[in-house]
Design a protein around this motif. Structure first.
Motif, PDB file in Angstrom:
ATOM      1  N   SER A 170       8.970   5.517  -6.377  1.00  0.00           N
ATOM      2  CA  SER A 170       9.512   3.789  -6.232  1.00  0.00           C
ATOM      3  C   SER A 170      10.586   3.343  -5.333  1.00  0.00           C
ATOM      4  N   ILE A 171      11.452   4.525  -5.224  1.00  0.00           N
ATOM      5  CA  ILE A 171      12.722   4.889  -4.546  1.00  0.00           C
ATOM      6  C   ILE A 171      12.259   4.986  -3.217  1.00  0.00           C
ATOM      7  N   THR A 172      11.579   5.902  -3.037  1.00  0.00           N
ATOM      8  CA  THR A 172      11.455   6.648  -1.513  1.00  0.00           C
ATOM      9  C   THR A 172      10.102   5.424  -1.063  1.00  0.00           C
ATOM     10  N   VAL A 173       9.551   4.830  -1.680  1.00  0.00           N
ATOM     11  CA  VAL A 173       8.488   3.834  -0.746  1.00  0.00           C
ATOM     12  C   VAL A 173       9.195   2.770  -0.522  1.00  0.00           C
ATOM     13  N   THR A 174      10.544   2.230  -1.390  1.00  0.00           N
ATOM     14  CA  THR A 174      10.425   0.905  -1.013  1.00  0.00           C
ATOM     15  C   THR A 174      11.897   0.699  -0.429  1.00  0.00           C
ATOM     16  N   GLN A 175      12.735   1.884  -0.667  1.00  0.00           N
ATOM     17  CA  GLN A 175      13.833   1.759   0.505  1.00  0.00           C
ATOM     18  C   GLN A 175      14.310   2.962   1.498  1.00  0.00           C
ATOM     19  N   THR A 176      13.218   4.030   2.114  1.00  0.00           N
ATOM     20  CA  THR A 176      12.603   4.842   2.873  1.00  0.00           C
ATOM     21  C   THR A 176      12.324   4.024   4.238  1.00  0.00           C
ATOM     22  N   GLU A 177      13.268   4.172   5.779  1.00  0.00           N
ATOM     23  CA  GLU A 177      12.609   4.067   6.907  1.00  0.00           C
ATOM     24  C   GLU A 177      10.552   4.871   6.178  1.00  0.00           C
ATOM     25  N   LEU A 178      10.280   5.769   5.970  1.00  0.00           N
ATOM     26  CA  LEU A 178       9.405   6.380   5.679  1.00  0.00           C
ATOM     27  C   LEU A 178       8.094   5.304   5.972  1.00  0.00           C
ATOM     28  N   PHE A 179       8.362   4.213   4.502  1.00  0.00           N
ATOM     29  CA  PHE A 179       8.075   3.716   4.303  1.00  0.00           C
ATOM     30  C   PHE A 179       8.528   2.243   4.780  1.00  0.00           C
ATOM     31  N   ALA A 180       9.054   1.780   5.969  1.00  0.00           N
ATOM     32  CA  ALA A 180       9.120   0.696   6.362  1.00  0.00           C
ATOM     33  C   ALA A 180       7.437  -0.062   7.226  1.00  0.00           C
ATOM     34  N   ALA A 181       6.755   0.070   7.734  1.00  0.00           N
ATOM     35  CA  ALA A 181       6.300  -0.159   8.791  1.00  0.00           C
ATOM     36  C   ALA A 181       4.984  -0.905   7.513  1.00  0.00           C
ATOM     37  N   TYR A 182       4.626   0.250   5.929  1.00  0.00           N
ATOM     38  CA  TYR A 182       3.832  -0.114   5.529  1.00  0.00           C
ATOM     39  C   TYR A 182       3.943  -1.398   4.424  1.00  0.00           C
ATOM     40  N   ARG A 183       5.465  -1.219   4.437  1.00  0.00           N
ATOM     41  CA  ARG A 183       6.574  -2.792   3.530  1.00  0.00           C
ATOM     42  C   ARG A 183       5.679  -3.728   4.527  1.00  0.00           C
ATOM     43  N   GLU A 184       6.036  -3.679   5.609  1.00  0.00           N
ATOM     44  CA  GLU A 184       5.865  -4.798   6.468  1.00  0.00           C
ATOM     45  C   GLU A 184       4.270  -5.005   6.938  1.00  0.00           C
ATOM     46  N   TRP A 185       3.910  -3.897   7.054  1.00  0.00           N
ATOM     47  CA  TRP A 185       1.574  -4.407   6.765  1.00  0.00           C
ATOM     48  C   TRP A 185       1.638  -5.719   5.797  1.00  0.00           C
TER      49      TRP A 185
END
Length: 121
Positions: A19-34
């Protein structure tokens, strides 16, 4: 009993990390925006580490099926064990988020110091 408690702790640790990795890191930023563009509620899920940790715990519970309590009513035992595990994940999330914030703060301070040193040259 100890084996089930260990399993719950491992699920909580994994759920917190996911949950921290998906919600807080740049690695998943594009996915969060999408996801926000596709569906606001699902988008929120991928921005809230507390929310996402619930689903990660539920996934772990379905796979490993630990039971900390034994009332004789399997559904109640499962729900209680899931929420005990979510509570553990929440405590771990809080600790991880504090460490994450400190690391980001340190990174920002280093960057600012480097900028100041370079501007004085």
């Amino acid at each position: 009993m100890i084996e089930n408690l260990t399993t719950c702790l491992m699920i909580a640790l994994a759920a917190s990390s996911i949950s921290i990795t998906v919600t807080q890191t740049e690695l998943f930023a594009a996915y969060r925006e999408w996801t926000v563009k596709k569906n606001a509620m699902i988008g929120h899920l991928f921005q809230c580490f507390y929310c996402l940790s619930h689903w990660a715990v539920f996934g772990g519970m379905l796979v490993y099926r630990p039971a900390l309590l034994h009332s004789g009513i399997a559904l109640i035992d499962w729900v209680m064990t899931a929420f005990i595990t979510i509570t553990l994940a929440t405590l771990i999330n809080g600790l991880m988020f504090k460490v994450f914030q400190a690391a980001i703060s340190m990174h920002v301070m280093k960057h600012d110091a480097q900028q100041k040193l370079q501007s004085h040259k």
